[in-house]
Design an enzyme around this catalytic site. Structure first.
Site, PDB file in Angstrom:
ATOM      1  N   HIS A 209      18.307  -4.442   8.274  1.00 25.77           N
ATOM      2  CA  HIS A 209      16.865  -4.363   7.996  1.00 25.77           C
ATOM      3  C   HIS A 209      16.502  -3.428   6.858  1.00 25.77           C
ATOM      4  O   HIS A 209      15.354  -3.369   6.448  1.00 25.77           O
ATOM      5  CB  HIS A 209      16.092  -3.920   9.250  1.00 25.77           C
ATOM      6  CG  HIS A 209      16.226  -2.441   9.514  1.00 25.77           C
ATOM      7  ND1 HIS A 209      17.325  -1.894  10.137  1.00 25.77           N
ATOM      8  CD2 HIS A 209      15.413  -1.397   9.230  1.00 25.77           C
ATOM      9  CE1 HIS A 209      17.180  -0.584  10.234  1.00 25.77           C
ATOM     10  NE2 HIS A 209      16.028  -0.254   9.681  1.00 25.77           N
TER      11      HIS A 209
HETATM   12  C1  UD1 Z   1      10.893   1.219   8.738  1.00 25.03           C
HETATM   13  C2  UD1 Z   1      11.393   2.499   8.063  1.00 25.03           C
HETATM   14  C3  UD1 Z   1      12.903   2.530   8.121  1.00 25.03           C
HETATM   15  C4  UD1 Z   1      13.387   2.390   9.551  1.00 25.03           C
HETATM   16  C5  UD1 Z   1      12.766   1.173  10.202  1.00 25.03           C
HETATM   17  C6  UD1 Z   1      13.115   1.139  11.674  1.00 25.03           C
HETATM   18  C7  UD1 Z   1      10.013   3.301   6.168  1.00 25.03           C
HETATM   19  C8  UD1 Z   1       9.938   3.412   4.705  1.00 25.03           C
HETATM   20  N1  UD1 Z   1      11.009   2.512   6.635  1.00 25.03           N
HETATM   21  O1  UD1 Z   1      11.423   0.125   8.019  1.00 25.03           O
HETATM   22  O2  UD1 Z   1      13.358   3.784   7.629  1.00 25.03           O
HETATM   23  O3  UD1 Z   1      14.780   2.250   9.538  1.00 25.03           O
HETATM   24  O4  UD1 Z   1      11.345   1.205  10.083  1.00 25.03           O
HETATM   25  O5  UD1 Z   1      13.086  -0.164  12.178  1.00 25.03           O
HETATM   26  O6  UD1 Z   1       9.231   3.887   6.866  1.00 25.03           O
HETATM   27  N2  UD1 Z   1       7.129  -6.066  10.389  1.00 25.03           N
HETATM   28  C9  UD1 Z   1       6.629  -6.943  11.308  1.00 25.03           C
HETATM   29  N3  UD1 Z   1       6.344  -6.476  12.554  1.00 25.03           N
HETATM   30  C10 UD1 Z   1       6.503  -5.167  12.911  1.00 25.03           C
HETATM   31  C11 UD1 Z   1       7.012  -4.286  11.950  1.00 25.03           C
HETATM   32  C12 UD1 Z   1       7.321  -4.742  10.698  1.00 25.03           C
HETATM   33  O7  UD1 Z   1       6.467  -8.127  11.036  1.00 25.03           O
HETATM   34  O8  UD1 Z   1       6.224  -4.813  14.068  1.00 25.03           O
HETATM   35  C13 UD1 Z   1       7.456  -6.600   9.030  1.00 25.03           C
HETATM   36  C14 UD1 Z   1       6.267  -6.610   8.106  1.00 25.03           C
HETATM   37  O9  UD1 Z   1       6.398  -7.692   7.258  1.00 25.03           O
HETATM   38  C15 UD1 Z   1       6.442  -5.339   7.314  1.00 25.03           C
HETATM   39  C16 UD1 Z   1       7.956  -5.266   7.191  1.00 25.03           C
HETATM   40  O10 UD1 Z   1       8.440  -5.767   8.430  1.00 25.03           O
HETATM   41  O11 UD1 Z   1       5.807  -5.378   6.077  1.00 25.03           O
HETATM   42  C17 UD1 Z   1       8.511  -3.908   6.954  1.00 25.03           C
HETATM   43  O12 UD1 Z   1       8.031  -2.979   7.911  1.00 25.03           O
HETATM   44  P1  UD1 Z   1       8.000  -1.417   7.558  1.00 25.03           P
HETATM   45  O13 UD1 Z   1       7.513  -0.662   8.730  1.00 25.03           O
HETATM   46  O14 UD1 Z   1       7.320  -1.213   6.246  1.00 25.03           O
HETATM   47  O15 UD1 Z   1       9.483  -1.086   7.272  1.00 25.03           O
HETATM   48  P2  UD1 Z   1      10.788  -1.312   8.119  1.00 25.03           P
HETATM   49  O16 UD1 Z   1      11.688  -2.201   7.345  1.00 25.03           O
HETATM   50  O17 UD1 Z   1      10.473  -1.669   9.516  1.00 25.03           O
HETATM   51  N1  UDP Z   2      17.097  -1.388  18.587  1.00 28.07           N
HETATM   52  C1  UDP Z   2      16.548  -2.085  19.650  1.00 28.07           C
HETATM   53  N2  UDP Z   2      16.411  -3.442  19.522  1.00 28.07           N
HETATM   54  C2  UDP Z   2      16.803  -4.119  18.412  1.00 28.07           C
HETATM   55  C3  UDP Z   2      17.362  -3.397  17.340  1.00 28.07           C
HETATM   56  C4  UDP Z   2      17.483  -2.019  17.454  1.00 28.07           C
HETATM   57  O1  UDP Z   2      16.208  -1.492  20.673  1.00 28.07           O
HETATM   58  O2  UDP Z   2      16.640  -5.353  18.373  1.00 28.07           O
HETATM   59  C5  UDP Z   2      17.236   0.071  18.716  1.00 28.07           C
HETATM   60  C6  UDP Z   2      18.628   0.577  18.444  1.00 28.07           C
HETATM   61  O3  UDP Z   2      19.413   0.548  19.612  1.00 28.07           O
HETATM   62  C7  UDP Z   2      18.369   1.984  17.954  1.00 28.07           C
HETATM   63  C8  UDP Z   2      17.072   1.848  17.214  1.00 28.07           C
HETATM   64  O4  UDP Z   2      16.452   0.670  17.693  1.00 28.07           O
HETATM   65  O5  UDP Z   2      18.199   2.865  19.050  1.00 28.07           O
HETATM   66  C9  UDP Z   2      17.364   1.743  15.745  1.00 28.07           C
HETATM   67  O6  UDP Z   2      16.293   1.230  15.086  1.00 28.07           O
HETATM   68  P1  UDP Z   2      16.398   0.576  13.640  1.00 28.07           P
HETATM   69  O7  UDP Z   2      17.746   0.010  13.430  1.00 28.07           O
HETATM   70  O8  UDP Z   2      15.233  -0.299  13.522  1.00 28.07           O
HETATM   71  O9  UDP Z   2      16.106   1.819  12.682  1.00 28.07           O
HETATM   72  P2  UDP Z   2      16.953   2.978  12.010  1.00 28.07           P
HETATM   73  O10 UDP Z   2      17.741   3.656  13.068  1.00 28.07           O
HETATM   74  O11 UDP Z   2      17.785   2.367  10.939  1.00 28.07           O
HETATM   75  O12 UDP Z   2      15.910   3.850  11.413  1.00 28.07           O
END
Ligand code: UD1
Ligand code: UDP
Length: 359
Positions: A209
């Site tokens: 992601h």
């Molecule tokens: C964010 C964090 C990243 C973290 C991740 C955890 C930043 C810059 N990035 O990345 O460090 O690893 O969360 O998962 O803060 N979206 C949905 N539904 C949701 C959430 C997101 O559809 O509930 C989609 C939307 O299109 C959105 C895109 O995902 O624009 C990105 O979401 P965003 O929160 O900006 O970044 P993540 O990739 O989730």
């Molecule tokens: N996780 C979860 N369901 C999923 C994917 C991840 O519960 O489908 C949990 C995972 O076990 C970990 C956390 O979410 O505890 C990590 O989140 P993510 O990979 O989104 O973010 P990052 O750690 O890279 O910031």
């Protein structure tokens, strides 16, 4: 009674906050006010964690327009500032390195409010990552820096931050606390393996992601190609982040493995406990693989969790197809060696609660 305003907004932050909230309650003498920035909003990315892990319903829950990072952060800043002015907490608690983290830290520091940062000191040394910028700026304005590892402590010392009037401690990792606590309930609370019809030790668990992979067509194409190649040989289970889903559609790519919706924490712990190997660009998953004694193929060019790569528990492959295939081949039959303990003893949250109570 000390009052702390916790700012969270993304999936991993809900999991970390669940561990610390529990410790705060057990410690006593601290009132926690919970603010959800709305950064993650789908049920499977947000509410499911509050239900499953019995995190208190947020006192503040914003809905934000996620068009760009600056807009997102600006909207959060405004709301957090209002909440701080209303609640008048003794400190603000933020987690990790997301836009929600930075917004919480920045809003607090503008109001001269102490900031406590969980997962302080981590560095990838790649300033192209939004997370690296967020974590450096947050550490700079934080007053209590809770480091998950010895290397994180060292990074802060190297930057001159581990001095003066700041509290800098190696607490261990709150994700380890969460994994230890919730893993005991997995057998009762998850039936994901039966639902998917997969058997213990017979599948690879994959998540992707990170922006550096999803927003680069070339990199995402190579990762998808590697996953599809692996899927010809192994069962590959991929809980797909909405961001990655969107970009795969946009680039007209095709995943040929077992793609599922993002899962809740108990299902994820079950998938981790029973998989053969993990491939991920997630920060959290790299460590969770280690907690459950699985090798990890890290789909990034560098990592903050360097102790894992140094110990040979994780191999950095970036988005290189050949390196990914080679790493899987090298690790597949290798028994997991778990010599050192890098992430504390499962009491990081309790140590953090004790420090928070001191305000
Ligand atoms: C964010 C964090 C990243 C973290 C991740 C955890 C930043 C810059 N990035 O990345 O460090 O690893 O969360 O998962 O803060 N979206 C949905 N539904 C949701 C959430 C997101 O559809 O509930 C989609 C939307 O299109 C959105 C895109 O995902 O624009 C990105 O979401 P965003 O929160 O900006 O970044 P993540 O990739 O989730
Ligand atoms: N996780 C979860 N369901 C999923 C994917 C991840 O519960 O489908 C949990 C995972 O076990 C970990 C956390 O979410 O505890 C990590 O989140 P993510 O990979 O989104 O973010 P990052 O750690 O890279 O910031």
């Amino acid at each position: 009674m000390s009052k702390v305003l916790t700012v969270i907004g993304t999936r991993p932050q809900f999991i970390k906050a669940a561990a610390v909230s529990r410790a705060i309650n057990e410690h006593g003498g601290i009132k926690e006010v919970m603010l959800h920035t709305g950064q993650h909003y789908d049920d499977v990315m947000s509410d499911i964690f509050f239900r499953e892990m019995e995190i208190p319903k947020p006192d503040y829950h914003f809905s934000i327009n996620t068009s760009t990072h600056a807009t997102m952060t600006a909207q959060m800043l405004e709301g957090i500032e209002q909440a701080i002015l209303k609640e008048k907490p003794d400190s603000i608690l933020v987690y990790g390195d997301t836009n929600s983290t930075l917004a919480g830290a920045l809003a607090a520091s503008k109001l001269h409010m102490p900031v406590a940062h969980v997962e302080a000191g981590l560095r990838s040394f790649n300033m192209d990552m939004p997370e690296e910028v967020n974590r450096i700026l947050t550490d700079r304005v934080s007053t209590q820096l809770f480091c998950p590892t010895e290397i994180a402590m060292q990074n802060l010392k190297n930057e001159g931050l581990a001095s003066q009037d700041k509290t800098v401690v190696n607490t261990g990792d709150v994700m380890y606390d969460a994994a230890l606590y919730y893993a005991k309930q997995v057998a009762q609370r998850s039936s994901i393996l039966q639902q998917l019809g997969i058997s213990t030790d017979k599948y690879l668990l994959v998540t992707v992601h990170r922006a550096e992979n999803t927003d680069d067509k070339n990199r995402l194409t190579k990762i998808v190609n590697a996953i599809n190649l692996l899927a010809k040989q192994y069962t590959v289970v991929l809980p797909l982040h909405p961001r990655t889903k969107k970009m795969i559609e946009q680039y007209h790519l095709q995943l040929e493995c077992m793609v599922i919706e993002p899962v809740g924490y108990f299902d994820m712990l079950s998938l981790l406990q029973h998989c053969h190997l993990v491939l991920t660009d997630s920060g959290g998953l790299q460590k969770e693989a280690y907690f459950f004694h699985k090798y990890c193929v890290t789909l990034r060019d560098q990592t903050e969790w360097v102790e894992l790569t140094k110990a040979g528990c994780s191999t950095i492959t970036g988005a290189d197809e050949d390196k990914i295939m080679q790493a899987v081949a090298d690790m597949y039959d290798k028994p997991f060696k778990n010599g050192s303990v890098f992430y504390g003893d499962g009491n990081a949250s309790a140590i953090i609660a004790k420090h928070l109570a001191s305000y």
